[in-house]
Design an enzyme around this catalytic site. Structure first.
Site, PDB file in Angstrom:
ATOM      1  N   LYS A   2      49.419  40.844  32.992  1.00 18.30           N
ATOM      2  CA  LYS A   2      49.215  40.925  31.490  1.00 18.30           C
ATOM      3  C   LYS A   2      49.711  39.708  30.986  1.00 18.30           C
ATOM      4  O   LYS A   2      50.652  38.924  31.292  1.00 18.30           O
ATOM      5  CB  LYS A   2      49.567  41.874  31.075  1.00 18.30           C
ATOM      6  CG  LYS A   2      49.046  43.407  31.741  1.00 18.30           C
ATOM      7  CD  LYS A   2      48.043  43.922  30.883  1.00 18.30           C
ATOM      8  CE  LYS A   2      47.495  45.410  31.477  1.00 18.30           C
ATOM      9  NZ  LYS A   2      47.336  45.401  32.607  1.00 18.30           N
ATOM     10  N   SER A  57      42.106  46.618  40.722  1.00 22.09           N
ATOM     11  CA  SER A  57      42.888  46.981  39.766  1.00 22.09           C
ATOM     12  C   SER A  57      43.027  45.721  38.612  1.00 22.09           C
ATOM     13  O   SER A  57      43.751  46.101  37.557  1.00 22.09           O
ATOM     14  CB  SER A  57      44.408  47.367  40.429  1.00 22.09           C
ATOM     15  OG  SER A  57      44.718  46.311  41.188  1.00 22.09           O
TER      16      SER A  57
END
Lengths: 208, 208
Positions: free
Chosen positions: B167, B128
């Site tokens: 992120k 992921s």
DNA sequence: TATAAAATGGAACACTTGTACTAAGAACAT
DNA sequence: ATGTTCTTAGTACAAGTGTTCCATTTTATA
């Protein structure tokens, strides 16, 4: 961590040796251990050290002071940073000279990372290795080789395109499949005569 | 490498100390240096060591045998491997307990990699994190924190989706932009109330 | 409980290692 | 040349450190 069949005292001695070495960068003496473990005679320490030595839980060189070492301890290896890797240019391949050339940059890693193998490092330049999940600025650890097993991640030079790429390599009846590490991307198929294996990638390090 | 203003002999002594320590894992004695550098008196070695010490090129503890150390030497840090990181579950956040819990797995790295910061490690489970250029099986080095500067790569928990993601984070007038490391991918924008920063990513290690 | 085995204490001894002292050669500037 | 400073030698000594011996206490085993 706790070894069964190891007396509480010896366990403490091992721990102390470890901590002492961590703190001072040199090994403790018998008398250091004596104080550190609340024992009251060097003979006691001596006795336990002998047992630990016999069981292979410590190494020491008699006749050398402060030579107690814990085996299995990671050691630091100096990995030469031989240059950069980018799509458009062949990667530097180490000669016997460059290995020991201390003038070049090196990075220092534990042998846990290098897996005990003889490796060199390359800095990635540009984003062309994105499909191998390798970013601009990453460091790749390479093992010099001209051949590879199926599934190995290798740096290959594609003669016709005049570019280097990092892919997993699979030999398939007369052709070679180069599979990107990113499973969402498609493999490419090339003629064996067109590829030149320049090294095997054994690790990637990214610092942010 | 070669320091100017450093006599040839002292240069050789420094090199010898380095090599000796690398080989034996303990420091050389005055007499080891004597033999290793083809000198013929301990007084000569003593003299040079004093000069080197005065100039800060070696450290040593008088009263401790075999205590010569080269400064700036990398040391090994034990990074606790606290668990796994996957999209669907919050990451383990270290408590003061887990830091020193020797029972857990650890990986040993040089402080060059950890940048001297207090870090812990997580093993990546699943694919992921591909858009952060992080693969299944990679190891990420995390620094525990609840806040981050713009541009930092962070592990954030998205409350509404109930998932964790890696992120780059940017605060933008009332919203937060989360930018994937892979520049080919688009950012997502979220409400600040919806994100929970769980840690800062300071490195990634991949072993193949 | 009896007995052996392991662990502990205390102290002396021997070897390793750092340091000091002296003197002499080498480099260098005046 | 002359003196000053750096380097090299040889040696002896002091301190750190490993080792051994023997007696004693504790723990394990039958």
């Amino acid at each position: 961590m706790r070894k069964p069949g190891l007396s509480e005292t010896r366990q403490r001695i091992l721990q102390f040796i470890h901590d002492f070495a961590d703190e001072h960068r040199y090994a403790p003496t018998v008398r250091d251990i004596l104080k550190g473990c609340n024992l009251s005679s060097t003979a006691v320490v001596q006795h336990h050290l002998n047992v630990l030595d016999r069981e292979g839980l410590i190494d020491r060189d008699p006749k050398v002071f402060r030579s107690i070492q814990l085996p299995n301890r990671r050691s630091i290896v100096h990995v030469p940073l031989l240059g950069t890797i980018a799509a458009g240019e062949p990667i530097p391949v180490p000669s016997s000279d460059t290995w020991r050339d201390e003038a070049d940059d090196t990075i220092e890693l534990t042998d846990e990372i290098t897996q005990g193998k003889q490796v060199y490092a390359l800095k990635v330049k540009g984003s062309s290795m994105i499909d191998a999940l390798i970013d601009d600025g990453d460091t790749v650890l390479m093992q010099p080789t001209n051949s590879a097993d199926n599934g190995d991640m290798v740096a290959v030079w594609l003669k016709d395109r005049e570019e280097v790429t990092l892919k997993r390599l699979f030999q398939e009846h007369g052709r070679i499949r180069l599979q990107p590490a990113n499973c969402q991307m498609s493999p490419i198929f090339v003629d064996p005569a067109n590829v030149e294996i320049q090294g095997k990638v054994i690790g990637v390090i990214r610092q942010l």
